[in-house]
Design an enzyme around this catalytic site. Sequence first.
Site, PDB file in Angstrom:
ATOM      1  N   MET A  28       0.838  -1.208   0.000  1.00  0.00           N
ATOM      2  CA  MET A  28       0.000   0.000   0.000  1.00  0.00           C
ATOM      3  C   MET A  28       0.870   1.254   0.000  1.00  0.00           C
ATOM      4  O   MET A  28       0.368   2.355   0.264  1.00  0.00           O
ATOM      5  CB  MET A  28      -0.939   0.004   1.204  1.00  0.00           C
ATOM      6  CG  MET A  28      -1.894  -1.191   1.175  1.00  0.00           C
ATOM      7  SD  MET A  28      -3.427  -0.901   2.063  1.00  0.00           S
ATOM      8  CE  MET A  28      -2.815  -0.664   3.715  1.00  0.00           C
ATOM      9  N   HIS A  35       9.098  -3.432   3.631  1.00  0.00           N
ATOM     10  CA  HIS A  35       8.715  -3.678   2.231  1.00  0.00           C
ATOM     11  C   HIS A  35       9.949  -4.022   1.394  1.00  0.00           C
ATOM     12  O   HIS A  35       9.915  -4.936   0.574  1.00  0.00           O
ATOM     13  CB  HIS A  35       8.081  -2.422   1.614  1.00  0.00           C
ATOM     14  CG  HIS A  35       6.823  -1.956   2.268  1.00  0.00           C
ATOM     15  ND1 HIS A  35       6.763  -0.777   2.980  1.00  0.00           N
ATOM     16  CD2 HIS A  35       5.577  -2.480   2.317  1.00  0.00           C
ATOM     17  CE1 HIS A  35       5.528  -0.595   3.416  1.00  0.00           C
ATOM     18  NE2 HIS A  35       4.785  -1.614   3.042  1.00  0.00           N
ATOM     19  N   SER A 184       4.033   1.585   7.773  1.00  0.00           N
ATOM     20  CA  SER A 184       3.758   2.894   7.170  1.00  0.00           C
ATOM     21  C   SER A 184       3.013   3.781   8.159  1.00  0.00           C
ATOM     22  O   SER A 184       3.175   4.993   8.171  1.00  0.00           O
ATOM     23  CB  SER A 184       2.932   2.727   5.895  1.00  0.00           C
ATOM     24  OG  SER A 184       3.520   1.751   5.068  1.00  0.00           O
TER      25      SER A 184
HETATM   26  P1  AMP Z   1       1.419  -2.846   3.498  1.00  0.00           P
HETATM   27  O1  AMP Z   1       1.996  -1.816   2.589  1.00  0.00           O
HETATM   28  O2  AMP Z   1       1.352  -2.429   4.927  1.00  0.00           O
HETATM   29  O3  AMP Z   1       0.143  -3.444   2.978  1.00  0.00           O
HETATM   30  O4  AMP Z   1       2.477  -4.041   3.507  1.00  0.00           O
HETATM   31  C1  AMP Z   1       2.843  -4.686   2.311  1.00  0.00           C
HETATM   32  C2  AMP Z   1       3.586  -5.950   2.658  1.00  0.00           C
HETATM   33  O5  AMP Z   1       4.752  -5.626   3.425  1.00  0.00           O
HETATM   34  C3  AMP Z   1       2.746  -6.902   3.508  1.00  0.00           C
HETATM   35  O6  AMP Z   1       2.987  -8.234   3.086  1.00  0.00           O
HETATM   36  C4  AMP Z   1       3.272  -6.658   4.886  1.00  0.00           C
HETATM   37  O7  AMP Z   1       3.125  -7.755   5.753  1.00  0.00           O
HETATM   38  C5  AMP Z   1       4.741  -6.394   4.608  1.00  0.00           C
HETATM   39  N1  AMP Z   1       5.345  -5.652   5.718  1.00  0.00           N
HETATM   40  C6  AMP Z   1       4.890  -4.504   6.285  1.00  0.00           C
HETATM   41  N2  AMP Z   1       5.673  -4.138   7.312  1.00  0.00           N
HETATM   42  C7  AMP Z   1       6.650  -5.074   7.400  1.00  0.00           C
HETATM   43  C8  AMP Z   1       7.770  -5.261   8.276  1.00  0.00           C
HETATM   44  N3  AMP Z   1       8.039  -4.420   9.258  1.00  0.00           N
HETATM   45  N4  AMP Z   1       8.562  -6.344   8.058  1.00  0.00           N
HETATM   46  C9  AMP Z   1       8.288  -7.217   7.070  1.00  0.00           C
HETATM   47  N5  AMP Z   1       7.257  -7.085   6.214  1.00  0.00           N
HETATM   48  C10 AMP Z   1       6.445  -6.039   6.376  1.00  0.00           C
END
Ligand code: AMP
Length: 278
Positions: A28, A35, A184
Amino acid sequence: MKVFSEISEVRKCRWRDASLNWGLVPTMGLLHEGHLSLVRRARNENQKVGVSIFVNPIQFNNQQDLVSYPRDLERDLELLRKEGVDLVWTPTPNIVYATDFQTFVEVERITRPLEGKARPGHFRGVTTVVAKIFNVFQPHRAYFGQKDAQQAVVIRQMVRDLNFNLDLITCPTVRETDGLAMSSRNARLSPAARRQAVCLFRALTAAENAFHAGARNAAKLKSVMEKTTEPFDKARIDYISVAHPETLDELTAINEKALLSLALFIDDLRLIDNLILG
Ligand code: AMP
């Protein structure tokens, strides 16, 4: 690096050479090292890497959370360029959801507890958009973070149930030096709230220490977590859970493994974190 919002352009680029293996990282946006760790893993394991950046309106059960979700597309693209990403899909909501859109993907039992209970409709939005992103990219491998533990389990179930032809890879949670899981949403913490946000990781590690010292009773571990958060006056517990890592059923005692997870409000911001025990 190609950047497209139109689905036909993404598909054309994806299929230019059908012999190449693609890894996909759905996001996102407002990218951080968490990420980027998924992107790097995808880079290592595939010939081509695709990333999607889309703040998916249908997974937000709280409109204010959707409106205030932080965004910075130019910065994100710059970071992805440096990582050697091949293709980025940056659709608008009306590209993803046509006005007559009426098809949803819903995983049942394992979406009911935890985040599913706290955020009704959230996983229906997640699985619907992830299914669509999979259909647009048709990757060989897709990368998700352990940070969103239930999401990873739910998507794995969807992939199995709907026979998506891809391998799902769950990658470890990347943390700040004090242990706070990168997110984020952390960008919206005030400096005082940011100092207190460490209490999620503190609670998890306190329970992990108790587990290593021999505690196997779930109520005991939950009470250790609760007590650890008490001195943090900005923190309000939404839930604390000790569950089976695959079925997500709450455990009373831990035999082998357990998913230790919690959601807290720090001021008005809701944060989640988890650890696997055993
Ligand atoms: P999001 O942008 O929050 O939807 O996250 C996109 C992807 O990044 C998802 O698979 C999350 O689980 C992963 N993600 C977000 N934060 C972390 C983190 N701190 N460590 C590892 N993966 C993450």
